[in-house]
Motif scaffolding. Structure first.
Motif, PDB file in Angstrom:
ATOM      1  N   GLN A  15       0.754  -1.117   0.020  1.00  0.00           N
ATOM      2  CA  GLN A  15      -0.004  -0.012  -0.125  1.00  0.00           C
ATOM      3  C   GLN A  15       0.709   1.147  -0.068  1.00  0.00           C
ATOM      4  O   GLN A  15       0.529   2.278  -0.597  1.00  0.00           O
ATOM      5  CB  GLN A  15      -1.016   0.013   1.246  1.00  0.00           C
ATOM      6  CG  GLN A  15      -1.905  -1.343   1.253  1.00  0.00           C
ATOM      7  CD  GLN A  15      -2.891  -1.073   2.280  1.00  0.00           C
ATOM      8  OE1 GLN A  15      -2.919  -0.145   2.999  1.00  0.00           O
ATOM      9  NE2 GLN A  15      -3.592  -2.168   2.905  1.00  0.00           N
ATOM     10  N   LEU A  16       1.802   1.127   0.938  1.00  0.00           N
ATOM     11  CA  LEU A  16       2.710   2.476   0.842  1.00  0.00           C
ATOM     12  C   LEU A  16       3.929   2.618   0.165  1.00  0.00           C
ATOM     13  O   LEU A  16       4.751   1.517   0.562  1.00  0.00           O
ATOM     14  CB  LEU A  16       2.760   2.720   2.383  1.00  0.00           C
ATOM     15  CG  LEU A  16       1.663   2.713   3.181  1.00  0.00           C
ATOM     16  CD1 LEU A  16       1.888   3.016   4.729  1.00  0.00           C
ATOM     17  CD2 LEU A  16       0.777   4.012   2.840  1.00  0.00           C
ATOM     18  N   ALA A  17       4.362   3.461  -0.538  1.00  0.00           N
ATOM     19  CA  ALA A  17       5.749   3.716  -0.925  1.00  0.00           C
ATOM     20  C   ALA A  17       6.816   3.822  -0.224  1.00  0.00           C
ATOM     21  O   ALA A  17       7.870   3.239  -0.363  1.00  0.00           O
ATOM     22  CB  ALA A  17       5.591   5.011  -1.839  1.00  0.00           C
ATOM     23  N   ARG A  41      -0.806  -0.646  -4.497  1.00  0.00           N
ATOM     24  CA  ARG A  41      -2.169   0.212  -4.609  1.00  0.00           C
ATOM     25  C   ARG A  41      -1.912   1.368  -5.412  1.00  0.00           C
ATOM     26  O   ARG A  41      -3.072   1.927  -5.989  1.00  0.00           O
ATOM     27  CB  ARG A  41      -2.495   0.538  -2.976  1.00  0.00           C
ATOM     28  CG  ARG A  41      -3.667   1.091  -3.000  1.00  0.00           C
ATOM     29  CD  ARG A  41      -3.914   1.571  -1.355  1.00  0.00           C
ATOM     30  NE  ARG A  41      -3.170   2.678  -1.253  1.00  0.00           N
ATOM     31  CZ  ARG A  41      -2.843   3.286  -0.024  1.00  0.00           C
ATOM     32  NH1 ARG A  41      -3.613   2.888   1.124  1.00  0.00           N
ATOM     33  NH2 ARG A  41      -1.639   4.017   0.361  1.00  0.00           N
ATOM     34  N   ASP A  42      -0.801   2.087  -5.197  1.00  0.00           N
ATOM     35  CA  ASP A  42      -0.786   3.507  -5.877  1.00  0.00           C
ATOM     36  C   ASP A  42       0.106   3.431  -7.136  1.00  0.00           C
ATOM     37  O   ASP A  42       0.578   4.514  -7.498  1.00  0.00           O
ATOM     38  CB  ASP A  42      -0.225   4.282  -4.925  1.00  0.00           C
ATOM     39  CG  ASP A  42      -0.813   4.619  -3.607  1.00  0.00           C
ATOM     40  OD1 ASP A  42      -2.223   4.588  -3.625  1.00  0.00           O
ATOM     41  OD2 ASP A  42      -0.346   4.872  -2.394  1.00  0.00           O
ATOM     42  N   TRP A  44       3.147   2.061  -9.797  1.00  0.00           N
ATOM     43  CA  TRP A  44       4.584   2.061  -9.820  1.00  0.00           C
ATOM     44  C   TRP A  44       5.122   2.714 -11.023  1.00  0.00           C
ATOM     45  O   TRP A  44       4.589   2.523 -12.119  1.00  0.00           O
ATOM     46  CB  TRP A  44       4.926   0.689  -9.700  1.00  0.00           C
ATOM     47  CG  TRP A  44       6.451   0.548  -9.543  1.00  0.00           C
ATOM     48  CD1 TRP A  44       7.428   0.542 -10.582  1.00  0.00           C
ATOM     49  CD2 TRP A  44       7.425   0.722  -8.206  1.00  0.00           C
ATOM     50  NE1 TRP A  44       8.765   0.500  -9.692  1.00  0.00           N
ATOM     51  CE2 TRP A  44       8.650   0.708  -8.320  1.00  0.00           C
ATOM     52  CE3 TRP A  44       6.719   1.255  -6.920  1.00  0.00           C
ATOM     53  CZ2 TRP A  44       9.618   0.905  -7.587  1.00  0.00           C
ATOM     54  CZ3 TRP A  44       7.591   1.369  -6.031  1.00  0.00           C
ATOM     55  CH2 TRP A  44       9.145   1.356  -6.217  1.00  0.00           C
ATOM     56  N   GLN A  46       6.945   5.054  -7.513  1.00  0.00           N
ATOM     57  CA  GLN A  46       6.545   5.884  -6.727  1.00  0.00           C
ATOM     58  C   GLN A  46       7.875   6.581  -6.240  1.00  0.00           C
ATOM     59  O   GLN A  46       8.679   6.131  -5.478  1.00  0.00           O
ATOM     60  CB  GLN A  46       5.716   5.178  -5.766  1.00  0.00           C
ATOM     61  CG  GLN A  46       4.589   4.534  -6.040  1.00  0.00           C
ATOM     62  CD  GLN A  46       4.016   3.997  -4.971  1.00  0.00           C
ATOM     63  OE1 GLN A  46       3.778   4.282  -4.042  1.00  0.00           O
ATOM     64  NE2 GLN A  46       3.289   2.520  -5.328  1.00  0.00           N
TER      65      GLN A  46
END
Length: 267
Positions: A15-17, A41-42, A44, A46
């Protein structure tokens, strides 16, 4: 033993970079370089990952992104799922030290290995754990059993590094090596398709758990490539034989049923 290829590290739905960067940092600390992400999640790349990697750029620059765990581990032979609990599967459970010894021996035999880690919140899906050769559980105090992602990776990476530095003689595998996960997944899907055609998955709502149990059972056998080919040949023969039986029954029913054509008039 510097020629040994370290295990790949696979992060499922991170979830978190910041956590991805922290994982890259500890991988670099202990000599691991192959980092694979499954549906981050966000997306790539990041920028925050590079900020927290503290210079471990070569790990992040080599990151590969996949849509599923099955795709991420397809080219690997031995993969362990790192999770705090077995999650309804009857698979061997090892500590990081015990698992690292298996990975070391398999790597020395020329196999490709990996460690699978779940996302920060949900962990690993049972269906993905079923694709692995076993489970790695870190023996932490039950009073506080929470570890962040980078800590879990660091403990396993440390055990690998320690084993490499101690350089024990590898216990080489006897016989043929196990098949890759891509071949195993093809066999599982082939079997499940024919079982579906044969009405095995009943009631339908139990198909997921039944399929999962089958994969775990077959996975424990550590099939070689030749055994996978033999198994798929057997599945094909059974399916073809069932087709012949059904065709024969249909022909017998057709022969036994009265004709529906109207009688012809005699002249």
């Amino acid at each position: 033993m510097s020629e040994l290829v370290p295990p790949a590290v696979i992060l499922d739905k991170p979830q978190l970079a910041d956590n991805i960067g922290a994982v890259a940092r500890v991988m670099a600390n202990f000599g691991l370089t192959d980092l694979r992400l499954v549906s981050p999640r966000d997306g790539w790349p990041q920028d925050r990952a590079w900020a927290t990697a503290s210079g471990a750029d070569w790990v992040l620059e080599g990151v590969r992104v996949f849509d599923s765990v099955a795709e991420a581990i397809a080219d690997l032979n031995t993969v362990f799922a790192t999770t705090a609990r077995p999650r309804e599967t009857r698979q061997p459970v090892r500590t990081p030290r015990e698992a690292t010894r298996v990975l070391y021996d398999d790597t020395a035999s020329g196999l490709k290995t990996g460690l699978l880690f779940g996302g920060e919140r949900a962990g690993l899906e049972t269906t993905d754990i079923a694709l692995c050769a076993g489970i790695v559980t870190i023996p932490i105090d039950p009073k506080h059993h929470s570890l962040n992602l980078a800590q879990a990776v660091a403990i396993n990476a440390y055990e690998w590094r320690t084993l490499i530095l101690d350089a024990p003689p590898p216990r080489f595998r006897e016989g043929e090596p196990p098949a890759s996960n891509a071949l195993l997944l093809g066999m599982y899907e082939h079997l499940e398709e024919e079982l579906e055609n044969g009405g095995f998955f009943y009631p339908p709502e139990k198909k997921r758990s039944m399929s999962q149990n089958l994969r775990v059972m077959l996975g424990r056998a550590a099939f070689t490539e030749q055994e996978v080919a033999t198994m798929r040949g057997a599945i094909h023969a059974l399916a073809r034989g069932r087709g012949r039986v059904l065709a024969k029954l249909a022909a017998e029913r057709a022969a036994a049923s009265p004709s529906t054509e109207p009688p012809r008039e005699e002249r």
